[in-house]
Write an enzyme that holds these catalytic residues in place. Structure first.
Site, PDB file in Angstrom:
ATOM      1  N   ALA A  42       0.972  -1.173   0.067  1.00  0.00           N
ATOM      2  CA  ALA A  42      -0.005  -0.172   0.001  1.00  0.00           C
ATOM      3  C   ALA A  42       0.975   1.318   0.104  1.00  0.00           C
ATOM      4  O   ALA A  42       0.385   2.307  -0.629  1.00  0.00           O
ATOM      5  CB  ALA A  42      -0.867   0.022   1.328  1.00  0.00           C
TER       6      ALA A  42
ATOM      7  N   GLU B 225       2.749   0.808  -4.031  1.00  0.00           N
ATOM      8  CA  GLU B 225       1.982   0.388  -5.275  1.00  0.00           C
ATOM      9  C   GLU B 225       1.019   1.585  -5.885  1.00  0.00           C
ATOM     10  O   GLU B 225       1.139   1.890  -6.875  1.00  0.00           O
ATOM     11  CB  GLU B 225       1.520  -0.938  -5.213  1.00  0.00           C
TER      12      GLU B 225
ATOM     13  N   SER C  44       0.894   4.730  -4.981  1.00  0.00           N
ATOM     14  CA  SER C  44       1.368   5.980  -5.320  1.00  0.00           C
ATOM     15  C   SER C  44       2.363   5.785  -6.765  1.00  0.00           C
ATOM     16  O   SER C  44       2.225   6.778  -7.449  1.00  0.00           O
ATOM     17  CB  SER C  44       2.430   6.510  -4.225  1.00  0.00           C
TER      18      SER C  44
ATOM     19  N   CYS D 285      -8.633   3.478   2.381  1.00  0.00           N
ATOM     20  CA  CYS D 285      -7.411   3.254   2.369  1.00  0.00           C
ATOM     21  C   CYS D 285      -6.795   4.350   3.512  1.00  0.00           C
ATOM     22  O   CYS D 285      -6.755   5.617   3.451  1.00  0.00           O
ATOM     23  CB  CYS D 285      -6.682   3.711   0.994  1.00  0.00           C
TER      24      CYS D 285
ATOM     25  N   GLU E 221       2.680  12.597  -1.455  1.00  0.00           N
ATOM     26  CA  GLU E 221       3.520  12.080  -2.398  1.00  0.00           C
ATOM     27  C   GLU E 221       3.499  12.708  -3.957  1.00  0.00           C
ATOM     28  O   GLU E 221       4.404  13.136  -4.443  1.00  0.00           O
ATOM     29  CB  GLU E 221       3.909  10.663  -2.569  1.00  0.00           C
TER      30      GLU E 221
END
Length: 419
Positions: free
Chosen positions: A257, A260, A262, A368, A377
């Protein structure tokens, strides 16, 4: 023992059930026409190759996500509910089944999520912004004079990959091995490779379990200021209400998480900007538009195509009866373009007012936990790339999309700019 689903007759020739195949190259490259057709003609249909019911409309997907009693998250990441016997034999060398945040229902999910609540608080993510920007600039510095780069391997993967390694407390130098093991896990989830390849992937998956178990056990003796220390089970002297199996599983899920989604978001976002240079110009001129643009990128190119659910009792979705023991595939990427929810849903429009209700990060109890980190990010990376790479455009080589059913991502995305 789980009830076996009833036998479903083969779909008629030319129906969605016959035509839908997410492993076909053309559907990997552009799945949206068949999604749109399904929403119009057969919003819930059975897929024989996958042995699942496909749910394509936004409202139906949200309804299933909220009905955790009849639609369980057990094995929600796996295309096939049961691995082949040769794979099962290898998996017995590690942990075959355990409770992860993604693949659990209440009350286990509530207990596990309480542990994760400490991992990605707004305060913790805000404290990372300077670190993320410094790392982004370092990565761009390494290729900026070249005038060309491969976006995935040179920034979209290492940026969130290094950040999650730092947060977990594992060396960045091990990211390559961790990524290889993660790809083994993805291959197992797809279950479509030849048996010998699946067995090799199972060995890699067990190796990753052993790696994280060793890391967690090391934190028992020497706790650190990292996420793995938060996962040390109470049963061995830690603070987490988890078994060792659950701690290992959730450590692997944190790795996945943490990078992947991002990686996929950043690559797909840049791809959208390359296809819409006027939007890239608008974001350069007014960076305050970037957060809203990120939500529209998530809606248009959802990094997670969808998740599976197991049907615990006979149910009905959009008038279609789905028997107990069956599985459904909630196609987020289709729901995010549903014209009933998003006007002109196929159009990329960063000025939409309703973009924020997209499904890219899920809904309800499974929303999430790392969504704020992913947004942060992406925001920083887009700011830096748009500012420092003038004339950003596609590179000479063609882009390559990933073949994985659960993710909408790129294996490579060549770019160029005016060096």
């Amino acid at each position: 023992m789980k009830a076996a689903p009833e036998q479903i007759p083969p779909p008629p020739r030319g129906s969605l059930g016959e035509l839908f195949n997410p492993f076909l190259p053309e559907q990997i490259e552009d799945p949206y026409p068949i999604y749109a057709r399904a929403r119009r003609e057969e919003p819930v249909f059975y897929s024989p190759p996958l042995d699942v019911w496909i749910v394509t409309r936004y409202a139906d997907i949200v309804a299933v996500l909220r009905d955790t009693d009849r639609f369980s998250s057990f094995n929600s990441l796996y295309v096939r509910a049961e691995p082949i016997p040769e794979v099962r034999a290898v998996l017995r060398e590690g942990y075959e089944e355990f409770t992860s945040l993604v693949q659990s229902d209440p009350p286990d999910h509530t207990r596990v999520r309480a542990v994760f609540g400490k991992a990605f608080t707004p305060l913790r993510v805000a404290a990372l912004e300077g670190h993320i920007r410094e790392l982004t600039r370092e990565l761009i510095d390494a290729f900026i004079r070249d005038g060309h780069a491969e976006l995935v391997s040179q920034i979209a993967l290492p940026l969130p990959g290094y950040v999650i390694c730092d947060l977990l407390g594992v060396p960045r130098s091990e990211m390559k091995q961790l990524r290889a093991w993660h790809e083994d896990k993805q291959a197992l989830m797809a279950g479509s490779a030849p048996p010998e390849a699946q067995v090799a992937s199972a060995r890699g998956y067990v190796a990753m379990q052993r790696y994280f178990q060793a890391q967690i056990e090391a934190r028992r003796a020497k706790p650190r200021e990292d996420l793995l220390s938060l996962l040390v089970p109470e049963e061995i002297g830690g603070s987490a209400a988890l078994s060792m199996q659950e701690a290992v599983c959730n450590a692997m899920d944190l790795l996945a998480a943490g990078h992947e989604t991002s990686t996929a978001l950043l690559a797909s976002g840049i791809d959208l900007l390359l296809a819409h240079p006027e939007v890239a110009d608008a974001l350069r001129g007014d960076p305050s538009l970037i957060p809203g643009a990120i939500d529209e990128m998530l809606r248009c190119e959802s990094p997670v195509r969808g998740f599976f659910r197991a049907v615990t009792e006979d149910a009905e979705v959009a008038g279609v009866r789905i028997p107990k023991g069956a599985r459904v595939y909630l196609l987020y990427a289709s729901g995010n373009r549903d014209e009933a929810e998003f006007a002109d849903g196929e159009r990329f429009d960063i000025h939409r007012r309703d973009t924020g209700k997209h499904l890219a990060f899920g809904k309800g109890i499974h929303f999430c936990v790392g969504s704020l980190l992913a947004r942060t990010e992406a925001k920083i990376a887009l700011e830096e790339l748009l500012e420092r790479l003038p004339g950003l455009r596609r590179g000479k080589d063609p882009a390559r999309r990933s073949p994985f059913i659960l993710m909408r991502a790129f294996d490579s995305l060549p770019i160029a700019w005016d060096a």
